[in-house]
Write a protein that holds these residues in place. Structure first.
Motif, PDB file in Angstrom:
ATOM      1  N   ALA A   2      34.702  33.984  76.132  1.00  0.00           N
ATOM      2  CA  ALA A   2      34.360  34.522  74.820  1.00  0.00           C
ATOM      3  C   ALA A   2      33.521  35.795  74.909  1.00  0.00           C
ATOM      4  O   ALA A   2      33.660  36.679  74.085  1.00  0.00           O
ATOM      5  CB  ALA A   2      33.627  33.467  74.003  1.00  0.00           C
ATOM      6  N   ALA A   3      32.660  35.882  75.901  1.00  0.00           N
ATOM      7  CA  ALA A   3      31.762  37.034  76.000  1.00  0.00           C
ATOM      8  C   ALA A   3      32.536  38.288  76.390  1.00  0.00           C
ATOM      9  O   ALA A   3      33.374  38.270  77.288  1.00  0.00           O
ATOM     10  CB  ALA A   3      30.673  36.767  77.027  1.00  0.00           C
ATOM     11  N   ALA A   4      32.266  39.370  75.700  1.00  0.00           N
ATOM     12  CA  ALA A   4      32.900  40.649  76.017  1.00  0.00           C
ATOM     13  C   ALA A   4      32.401  41.149  77.367  1.00  0.00           C
ATOM     14  O   ALA A   4      31.254  40.914  77.750  1.00  0.00           O
ATOM     15  CB  ALA A   4      32.583  41.671  74.934  1.00  0.00           C
ATOM     16  N   PHE A   5      33.260  41.836  78.072  1.00  0.00           N
ATOM     17  CA  PHE A   5      32.883  42.407  79.358  1.00  0.00           C
ATOM     18  C   PHE A   5      31.948  43.593  79.143  1.00  0.00           C
ATOM     19  O   PHE A   5      32.221  44.471  78.323  1.00  0.00           O
ATOM     20  CB  PHE A   5      34.117  42.869  80.129  1.00  0.00           C
ATOM     21  CG  PHE A   5      33.789  43.609  81.390  1.00  0.00           C
ATOM     22  CD1 PHE A   5      33.232  42.944  82.467  1.00  0.00           C
ATOM     23  CD2 PHE A   5      33.997  44.969  81.486  1.00  0.00           C
ATOM     24  CE1 PHE A   5      32.912  43.627  83.634  1.00  0.00           C
ATOM     25  CE2 PHE A   5      33.687  45.661  82.640  1.00  0.00           C
ATOM     26  CZ  PHE A   5      33.141  44.997  83.723  1.00  0.00           C
ATOM     27  N   VAL A   6      30.869  43.597  79.882  1.00  0.00           N
ATOM     28  CA  VAL A   6      29.914  44.704  79.848  1.00  0.00           C
ATOM     29  C   VAL A   6      29.783  45.240  81.271  1.00  0.00           C
ATOM     30  O   VAL A   6      29.444  44.496  82.195  1.00  0.00           O
ATOM     31  CB  VAL A   6      28.531  44.253  79.325  1.00  0.00           C
ATOM     32  CG1 VAL A   6      27.535  45.395  79.378  1.00  0.00           C
ATOM     33  CG2 VAL A   6      28.655  43.688  77.914  1.00  0.00           C
ATOM     34  N   ASP A  69      32.316  40.888  86.817  1.00  0.00           N
ATOM     35  CA  ASP A  69      32.751  40.109  85.652  1.00  0.00           C
ATOM     36  C   ASP A  69      32.753  38.636  86.052  1.00  0.00           C
ATOM     37  O   ASP A  69      33.790  38.078  86.404  1.00  0.00           O
ATOM     38  CB  ASP A  69      34.132  40.556  85.183  1.00  0.00           C
ATOM     39  CG  ASP A  69      34.616  39.761  83.975  1.00  0.00           C
ATOM     40  OD1 ASP A  69      33.830  38.989  83.397  1.00  0.00           O
ATOM     41  OD2 ASP A  69      35.806  39.906  83.622  1.00  0.00           O
ATOM     42  N   GLY A  72      35.058  36.255  83.873  1.00  0.00           N
ATOM     43  CA  GLY A  72      36.462  36.484  84.195  1.00  0.00           C
ATOM     44  C   GLY A  72      36.823  35.937  85.565  1.00  0.00           C
ATOM     45  O   GLY A  72      37.869  35.293  85.735  1.00  0.00           O
ATOM     46  N   GLU A  97      44.915  34.794  78.723  1.00  0.00           N
ATOM     47  CA  GLU A  97      43.514  35.228  78.658  1.00  0.00           C
ATOM     48  C   GLU A  97      43.137  36.088  79.847  1.00  0.00           C
ATOM     49  O   GLU A  97      42.421  37.087  79.698  1.00  0.00           O
ATOM     50  CB  GLU A  97      42.582  34.015  78.581  1.00  0.00           C
ATOM     51  CG  GLU A  97      42.568  33.343  77.233  1.00  0.00           C
ATOM     52  CD  GLU A  97      41.582  32.188  77.165  1.00  0.00           C
ATOM     53  OE1 GLU A  97      40.584  32.192  77.914  1.00  0.00           O
ATOM     54  OE2 GLU A  97      41.822  31.275  76.362  1.00  0.00           O
ATOM     55  N   ARG A 101      41.785  39.809  79.839  1.00  0.00           N
ATOM     56  CA  ARG A 101      40.519  40.178  80.475  1.00  0.00           C
ATOM     57  C   ARG A 101      40.714  41.355  81.425  1.00  0.00           C
ATOM     58  O   ARG A 101      39.892  42.279  81.463  1.00  0.00           O
ATOM     59  CB  ARG A 101      39.940  38.974  81.217  1.00  0.00           C
ATOM     60  CG  ARG A 101      38.521  39.174  81.685  1.00  0.00           C
ATOM     61  CD  ARG A 101      37.591  39.423  80.500  1.00  0.00           C
ATOM     62  NE  ARG A 101      36.199  39.343  80.907  1.00  0.00           N
ATOM     63  CZ  ARG A 101      35.227  38.912  80.138  1.00  0.00           C
ATOM     64  NH1 ARG A 101      35.475  38.515  78.915  1.00  0.00           N
ATOM     65  NH2 ARG A 101      33.994  38.870  80.570  1.00  0.00           N
ATOM     66  N   GLU A 104      40.915  44.325  79.302  1.00  0.00           N
ATOM     67  CA  GLU A 104      39.612  44.637  78.700  1.00  0.00           C
ATOM     68  C   GLU A 104      38.726  45.367  79.713  1.00  0.00           C
ATOM     69  O   GLU A 104      38.086  46.372  79.381  1.00  0.00           O
ATOM     70  CB  GLU A 104      38.939  43.346  78.237  1.00  0.00           C
ATOM     71  CG  GLU A 104      37.552  43.564  77.654  1.00  0.00           C
ATOM     72  CD  GLU A 104      36.842  42.266  77.307  1.00  0.00           C
ATOM     73  OE1 GLU A 104      35.663  42.351  76.932  1.00  0.00           O
ATOM     74  OE2 GLU A 104      37.441  41.179  77.397  1.00  0.00           O
ATOM     75  N   VAL A 105      38.685  44.847  80.931  1.00  0.00           N
ATOM     76  CA  VAL A 105      37.887  45.498  81.976  1.00  0.00           C
ATOM     77  C   VAL A 105      38.415  46.897  82.216  1.00  0.00           C
ATOM     78  O   VAL A 105      37.630  47.850  82.349  1.00  0.00           O
ATOM     79  CB  VAL A 105      37.885  44.647  83.271  1.00  0.00           C
ATOM     80  CG1 VAL A 105      37.269  45.414  84.437  1.00  0.00           C
ATOM     81  CG2 VAL A 105      37.142  43.329  83.036  1.00  0.00           C
ATOM     82  N   VAL A 108      37.191  49.238  79.518  1.00  0.00           N
ATOM     83  CA  VAL A 108      35.765  49.554  79.689  1.00  0.00           C
ATOM     84  C   VAL A 108      35.595  50.544  80.843  1.00  0.00           C
ATOM     85  O   VAL A 108      34.799  51.485  80.744  1.00  0.00           O
ATOM     86  CB  VAL A 108      34.944  48.268  79.914  1.00  0.00           C
ATOM     87  CG1 VAL A 108      33.513  48.586  80.328  1.00  0.00           C
ATOM     88  CG2 VAL A 108      34.959  47.404  78.656  1.00  0.00           C
TER      89      VAL A 108
END
Length: 112
Positions: A2-6, A69, A72, A97, A101, A104-105, A108
């Motif tokens: 659930a947590a967004a990748f930072v 990550d 992930g 998923e 992910r 998403e990475v 970013v």
């Protein structure tokens, strides 16, 4: 996941001894291969090939861990272990998923 990748570039650079060139190469390689990784993961699952799915999940675990990550990488590890045990039923959502992910990475990394 659930947590967004930072992205924590400072932490990654610290592990690389501050080498910006190595970091840039790692990012470039990740971005160049991301769609191939997603396709290979999907193909292994679609073929009901536990060994291939285990291998692809293991590769993805390493890729995500490279960029710190942890959520992930943990999900990829879960898929890897399930595939290793031959428990492929119900992994479709997890595969989707993981593909999300990876992308998403990538987004970013492109932005950062």
């Amino acid at each position: 996941m659930a947590a967004a990748f930072v992205l924590n570039k400072a932490s990654i650079l610290e592990r690389l001894g501050g080498d910006e060139e190595i970091y840039a190469v790692m990012v470039s390689m990740y971005l160049a291969d991301i769609e191939n990784n997603c396709a290979a993961l999907a193909a292994a699952y679609a073929a009901d090939d536990g060994k291939a799915l285990q291998r692809e999940a293991h590769t993805i675990k390493g890729l995500l861990a490279t960029f710190s990550d942890e959520p992930g990488a943990a999900e990829a590890h879960r898929v890897e272990k399930a595939a290793q045990a031959g428990e492929l039923a119900g992994l479709g959502d997890a595969v989707t998923e993981l593909q999300g992910r990876l992308r998403e990475v990538a987004a970013v990394l492109r932005a950062g």
